[in-house]
Design a protein around this motif. Structure first.
Motif, PDB file in Angstrom:
ATOM      1  N   GLY A  53      32.084  46.493  35.763  1.00 12.02           N
ATOM      2  CA  GLY A  53      31.555  45.133  35.861  1.00 12.02           C
ATOM      3  C   GLY A  53      32.124  44.222  34.792  1.00 12.02           C
ATOM      4  N   LEU A  54      32.264  44.746  33.575  1.00 14.86           N
ATOM      5  CA  LEU A  54      32.839  43.948  32.492  1.00 14.86           C
ATOM      6  C   LEU A  54      34.302  43.613  32.765  1.00 14.86           C
ATOM      7  CD1 LEU A  54      31.262  45.627  29.331  1.00 14.86           C
ATOM      8  CD2 LEU A  54      30.781  43.350  30.264  1.00 14.86           C
ATOM      9  N   ILE A  55      35.046  44.578  33.278  1.00 10.76           N
ATOM     10  CA  ILE A  55      36.461  44.335  33.579  1.00 10.76           C
ATOM     11  C   ILE A  55      36.591  43.246  34.650  1.00 10.76           C
ATOM     12  CG2 ILE A  55      38.516  45.358  34.645  1.00 10.76           C
ATOM     13  CD1 ILE A  55      37.747  47.973  33.191  1.00 10.76           C
ATOM     14  N   VAL A  56      35.802  43.363  35.716  1.00  7.56           N
ATOM     15  CA  VAL A  56      35.852  42.360  36.783  1.00  7.56           C
ATOM     16  C   VAL A  56      35.381  41.001  36.268  1.00  7.56           C
ATOM     17  CG1 VAL A  56      34.825  41.708  39.003  1.00  7.56           C
ATOM     18  CG2 VAL A  56      35.657  44.025  38.649  1.00  7.56           C
ATOM     19  N   GLY A  60      37.534  37.546  36.103  1.00  9.97           N
ATOM     20  CA  GLY A  60      37.049  36.316  36.731  1.00  9.97           C
ATOM     21  C   GLY A  60      37.053  35.145  35.769  1.00  9.97           C
ATOM     22  N   ILE A  61      36.655  35.389  34.512  1.00 11.62           N
ATOM     23  CA  ILE A  61      36.671  34.326  33.500  1.00 11.62           C
ATOM     24  C   ILE A  61      38.102  33.879  33.222  1.00 11.62           C
ATOM     25  CG2 ILE A  61      36.231  33.851  31.056  1.00 11.62           C
ATOM     26  CD1 ILE A  61      33.732  35.653  31.324  1.00 11.62           C
ATOM     27  N   TYR A  62      39.027  34.839  33.111  1.00 11.47           N
ATOM     28  CA  TYR A  62      40.428  34.508  32.875  1.00 11.47           C
ATOM     29  C   TYR A  62      40.990  33.697  34.031  1.00 11.47           C
ATOM     30  CZ  TYR A  62      45.471  35.086  32.910  1.00 11.47           C
ATOM     31  OH  TYR A  62      46.809  34.853  32.993  1.00 11.47           O
ATOM     32  N   ARG A  63      40.691  34.095  35.255  1.00 13.22           N
ATOM     33  CA  ARG A  63      41.199  33.385  36.433  1.00 13.22           C
ATOM     34  C   ARG A  63      40.617  31.975  36.504  1.00 13.22           C
ATOM     35  NH1 ARG A  63      43.852  33.843  41.109  1.00 13.22           N
ATOM     36  NH2 ARG A  63      42.887  33.124  43.026  1.00 13.22           N
ATOM     37  N   GLN A  64      39.342  31.825  36.187  1.00 11.09           N
ATOM     38  CA  GLN A  64      38.707  30.504  36.186  1.00 11.09           C
ATOM     39  C   GLN A  64      39.374  29.600  35.142  1.00 11.09           C
ATOM     40  OE1 GLN A  64      36.337  29.688  38.339  1.00 11.09           O
ATOM     41  NE2 GLN A  64      35.945  27.638  37.578  1.00 11.09           N
ATOM     42  N   TYR A  65      39.645  30.135  33.960  1.00 11.62           N
ATOM     43  CA  TYR A  65      40.310  29.367  32.910  1.00 11.62           C
ATOM     44  C   TYR A  65      41.700  28.934  33.369  1.00 11.62           C
ATOM     45  CZ  TYR A  65      42.817  28.427  28.575  1.00 11.62           C
ATOM     46  OH  TYR A  65      43.602  27.854  27.616  1.00 11.62           O
TER      47      TYR A  65
END
Length: 117
Positions: A53-56, A60-65
C-alpha cells in the motif's frame, strides 16, 4: 460517486485481508538473507500488505506531482501563445473555392473522359 465506490471496495479488500490474516496465525520462518526470523503469519501478511500500500501510495503521489507540473507547463505555454499576435495569411494556398465548385457537369465529364488509363 467514483470515490465512494473506490472507498467501499478498498474497505472490503481490507476486511478480506484482515480475515485471511487472522485465520493464519501460525509462526513461520522468514529468511532475510542475513538472518532467519520466526514471525506469526498474521504479522507477515499485514506487513506485506502495508508495504504494498505504501509503495502504491508513494507512486500515486509522485505521478500526481508530475502531472501537476506538466499542467502548469502547458498552461504557461497556452498563455504565451494566446498573448502572441496572429498574422492573417489570407486564403490557404491561394485556393479560390468559388471557382472550384462552379464547374458545369459537361466540363467535369469531359475532363474525366480525357484521362488515360
Amino acid at each position: 460517486m467514483k470515490f465512494q465506490w473506490t472507498l467501499i471496495l478498498g474497505l472490503i479488500f481490507a476486511v478480506i485481508i484482515a480475515i485471511f490474516a487472522v485465520i493464519n496465525v501460525n509462526p513461520v520462518q522468514v529468511n532475510l538473507l542475513f538472518d532467519r526470523v520466526q514471525l506469526p503469519l498474521i504479522l507477515l501478511i499485514l506487513g506485506c500488505t502495508l508495504a504494498g500500500g505504501l509503495i502504491v501510495g508513494f507512486y500515486g503521489i509522485y505521478r500526481q506531482y508530475f502531472l501537476q507540473r506538466k499542467i502548469k507547463q502547458l498552461e504557461a505555454q497556452i498563455a504565451q501563445l494566446s498573448a502572441a499576435p496572429v498574422a492573417d495569411s489570407g486564403p490557404v494556398g491561394n485556393v479560390e473555392f468559388d471557382k472550384m465548385y462552379d464547374r458545369d457537369e459537361e466540363a467535369a465529364a469531359a475532363s474525366f473522359s480525357d484521362r488515360k488509363l
